[in-house]
Design a protein around this motif. Structure first.
Motif, mmCIF file in Angstrom:
data_model
loop_
_atom_site.group_PDB
_atom_site.id
_atom_site.type_symbol
_atom_site.label_atom_id
_atom_site.label_comp_id
_atom_site.label_asym_id
_atom_site.label_seq_id
_atom_site.Cartn_x
_atom_site.Cartn_y
_atom_site.Cartn_z
ATOM 1 N N SER A 7 0.842 -1.191 0.000
ATOM 2 C CA SER A 7 0.000 0.000 0.000
ATOM 3 C C SER A 7 0.883 1.249 0.000
ATOM 4 C CB SER A 7 -0.923 -0.009 1.228
ATOM 5 O OG SER A 7 -0.162 0.126 2.418
ATOM 6 N N THR A 8 0.235 2.400 0.132
ATOM 7 C CA THR A 8 0.999 3.650 0.194
ATOM 8 C C THR A 8 1.475 3.971 1.606
ATOM 9 O OG1 THR A 8 -1.040 4.932 0.518
ATOM 10 C CG2 THR A 8 -0.281 4.606 -1.751
ATOM 11 N N TRP A 9 1.019 3.172 2.589
ATOM 12 C CA TRP A 9 1.402 3.472 3.969
ATOM 13 C C TRP A 9 2.915 3.398 4.214
ATOM 14 C CZ3 TRP A 9 -1.521 6.268 6.657
ATOM 15 C CH2 TRP A 9 -2.905 6.152 6.608
ATOM 16 N N PRO A 10 3.651 2.397 3.675
ATOM 17 C CA PRO A 10 5.106 2.409 3.907
ATOM 18 C C PRO A 10 5.791 3.684 3.436
ATOM 19 C CG PRO A 10 4.412 0.256 3.128
ATOM 20 C CD PRO A 10 3.219 1.158 3.016
ATOM 21 N N LEU A 11 5.311 4.258 2.314
ATOM 22 C CA LEU A 11 5.906 5.517 1.848
ATOM 23 C C LEU A 11 5.611 6.642 2.841
ATOM 24 C CD1 LEU A 11 5.042 5.360 -1.964
ATOM 25 C CD2 LEU A 11 7.220 4.832 -0.852
ATOM 26 N N ARG A 12 4.379 6.657 3.382
ATOM 27 C CA ARG A 12 4.019 7.689 4.357
ATOM 28 C C ARG A 12 4.855 7.552 5.634
ATOM 29 N NH1 ARG A 12 -1.097 10.242 4.355
ATOM 30 N NH2 ARG A 12 -2.260 10.004 2.435
ATOM 31 N N THR A 13 4.957 6.319 6.147
ATOM 32 C CA THR A 13 5.699 6.128 7.398
ATOM 33 C C THR A 13 7.184 6.384 7.201
ATOM 34 O OG1 THR A 13 5.857 3.741 6.946
ATOM 35 C CG2 THR A 13 4.009 4.495 8.278
ATOM 36 N N ALA A 14 7.719 5.983 6.034
ATOM 37 C CA ALA A 14 9.135 6.266 5.774
ATOM 38 C C ALA A 14 9.371 7.769 5.705
ATOM 39 C CB ALA A 14 9.567 5.589 4.477
ATOM 40 N N ALA A 15 8.450 8.485 5.032
ATOM 41 C CA ALA A 15 8.592 9.940 4.972
ATOM 42 C C ALA A 15 8.517 10.545 6.369
ATOM 43 C CB ALA A 15 7.504 10.526 4.077
ATOM 44 N N TYR A 16 7.624 10.017 7.206
ATOM 45 C CA TYR A 16 7.495 10.548 8.566
ATOM 46 C C TYR A 16 8.768 10.284 9.379
ATOM 47 C CZ TYR A 16 5.327 11.655 13.056
ATOM 48 O OH TYR A 16 5.029 12.216 14.271
ATOM 49 N N VAL A 17 9.329 9.089 9.241
ATOM 50 C CA VAL A 17 10.536 8.748 10.013
ATOM 51 C C VAL A 17 11.744 9.539 9.522
ATOM 52 C CG1 VAL A 17 12.188 6.893 10.472
ATOM 53 C CG2 VAL A 17 9.743 6.482 10.748
ATOM 54 N N PHE A 18 11.924 9.627 8.195
ATOM 55 C CA PHE A 18 13.096 10.341 7.678
ATOM 56 C C PHE A 18 13.006 11.845 7.975
ATOM 57 C CE2 PHE A 18 13.706 6.489 5.073
ATOM 58 C CZ PHE A 18 15.071 6.298 5.277
ATOM 59 N N THR A 19 11.825 12.421 7.811
ATOM 60 C CA THR A 19 11.700 13.834 8.205
ATOM 61 C C THR A 19 11.796 13.974 9.721
ATOM 62 O OG1 THR A 19 9.266 13.604 8.240
ATOM 63 C CG2 THR A 19 10.291 14.437 6.207
ATOM 64 N N GLY A 20 11.414 12.907 10.453
ATOM 65 C CA GLY A 20 11.575 12.931 11.904
ATOM 66 C C GLY A 20 13.041 12.967 12.314
ATOM 67 N N ILE A 21 13.881 12.284 11.544
ATOM 68 C CA ILE A 21 15.327 12.352 11.825
ATOM 69 C C ILE A 21 15.834 13.775 11.604
ATOM 70 C CG2 ILE A 21 17.592 11.562 11.047
ATOM 71 C CD1 ILE A 21 16.310 8.855 10.424
ATOM 72 N N ALA A 22 15.379 14.404 10.517
ATOM 73 C CA ALA A 22 15.810 15.786 10.244
ATOM 74 C C ALA A 22 15.319 16.740 11.327
ATOM 75 C CB ALA A 22 15.298 16.219 8.869
#
Length: 404
Positions: free
Chosen positions: A15-30
């Motif tokens: 689904s599109t959820w992995p892309l959303r969660t990855a974006a949330y985690v990577f921007t969370g690192i920033a």
């Protein structure tokens, strides 16, 4: 997201959820690195800009941005603003979140990425070690595919498997980290009890005004409609009574006219009462009442309401009017060709979702009629969330506690 992961964990990966969660985690690192650098300043100047960014960033997880918990200062000016901010519990919760974001959450996000990428990293490390050992033994290997003709497909297949395994593992590790951080953001950055009390007070005040306006509307409708019909009915019956004494034949048309006026008055009263409380809702419950609503629309509506027990009357009535408003908006304004109504009662909470495939772009403040319904929902300590990006789909989600 949590429901998608819990109900269909294998489908979650595609689904599109992995892309959303990855974006949330990577921007969370920033933003975590930003929080770490901002922390000394935040101890003095507050964490307001970063907290505002974090409240909006949760939208990557498919939920609405968190509301601003800060109240409006009583007086204008910087001093009044600072006094209001530093006497609020929300300010100190934001500071606590900033400290956690720059430390624990930053480590958690980095660990989630490293753990998810572990298969690819291990494979790359193995290939690098192989190349190093080959060089030490005097065999020149500038590229893994150059090792031997037979080894090239094996190495390529291994790389594909490692990348695929990392992609799947990243989907789950970033989802776990994103859910944890999103829940912490909701706990610390969303409005607390004091803000909910203010919101509930304002909602109840608006409800009182709305009920008073509705009472006046009903009174006006009764006076201008049904009451006038009943007066005409009485006059017609009096005239027919007078005619009966002198000319019974002339009384028959008057009696027929009186019967028609009685039917019209009854229909008008029935329509008025139906707008106050639908009879089918009282007799058969929410699924039957929603099915009746769906049957009256030109747009195809599919209803799936899994409600094995009757709910408290205020909950049923509120859910009915919310669904009715959503169906009306979808049919009249969204140019929808299909509408889906789903609902379930789990763990003491009624959840109803109305989804249409219309053009989207719905604005609750643009006259959709949802503001008054939101006040009714707030009075029952529920939530009403509208998601309607341009182009659709439009999703209205209602959650109501069902404690009697």
């Amino acid at each position: 997201m949590a429901e998608a992961l819990r109900h269909a964990p294998l489908r979650f990966v595609v689904s599109t959820w992995p892309l959303r969660t990855a974006a949330y985690v990577f921007t969370g690192i920033a933003t975590g690195l930003l929080a770490l650098a901002w922390l000394p300043v935040a101890l003095v100047a507050g964490a307001f800009p970063l907290a505002a960014l974090e409240r909006r960033r949760v939208a990557l997880l498919g939920v609405p941005a968190l509301a601003d918990p800060h109240r409006v200062p009583d007086r204008p000016g910087a001093a009044a603003w600072l006094r209001a901010r530093y006497t609020e519990a929300a300010t100190w919760r934001e500071l606590a979140y900033t400290v956690l974001h720059g430390s624990v959450l930053l480590v958690m996000n980095v660990a989630a990425v490293l753990l998810g990428a572990a298969p690819a990293l291990i494979y790359a490390s193995g290939v690098a070690n192989f190349a190093t050992s080959s060089a030490q033994t005097g065999v020149a290997v500038s590229h893994p595919a150059d090792a031997s003709p037979s080894a090239a497909p094996l190495l390529a297949g291994g790389a594909a498997v490692a990348v695929l395994a990392s992609a799947v593992l990243l989907a789950y590790t970033t989802a776990a980290a994103a859910m944890a951080q999103g829940e912490l953001a909701r706990l610390l950055l969303a409005p607390g009890d004091e803000a909910r009390v203010r919101l509930l007070t304002r909602s109840r005040a608006r409800l009182i005004d709305a009920f008073e306006s509705e009472r006046r509307r009903i009174e006006r409708d009764l006076h201008d409609g049904a009451q006038q019909r009943l007066l005409r009915l009485g006059m017609t019956l009096v005239t027919a009574q007078l005619e009966l004494d002198h000319d019974p034949a002339a009384a028959r048309p008057l009696l027929a006219q009186a019967a028609g006026e009685a039917r019209a008055a009854l229909a008008e009263l029935r329509e008025l009462v139906h707008g106050i409380h639908p009879r089918v809702l009282t007799d058969l419950g929410l699924p039957a009442a929603v099915a009746e609503l769906a049957g009256g629309l030109a747009v195809p509506v599919h209803v799936r309401l899994d409600l094995p027990v009757r709910l408290p009357p205020p909950v049923e009535l509120t859910a009915y009017f919310v669904v009715a408003e959503a169906l009306t908006n979808a049919a009249r304004h969204a140019a929808a060709t299909a509408i889906l109504v789903t609902g379930e009662h789990t763990r003491g909470t009624l959840t109803v979702e109305v989804r249409d495939d219309g053009r989207g772009g719905a604005d609750p403040a643009g006259g959709t009629g949802l503001t008054g319904l939101a006040d009714r929902v707030d009075a029952l300590a529920g939530t009403l969330v509208l998601t309607s990006p341009p182009g659709g789909p439009t999703v209205l989600r209602l959650e109501l506690p069902c404690s009697a």
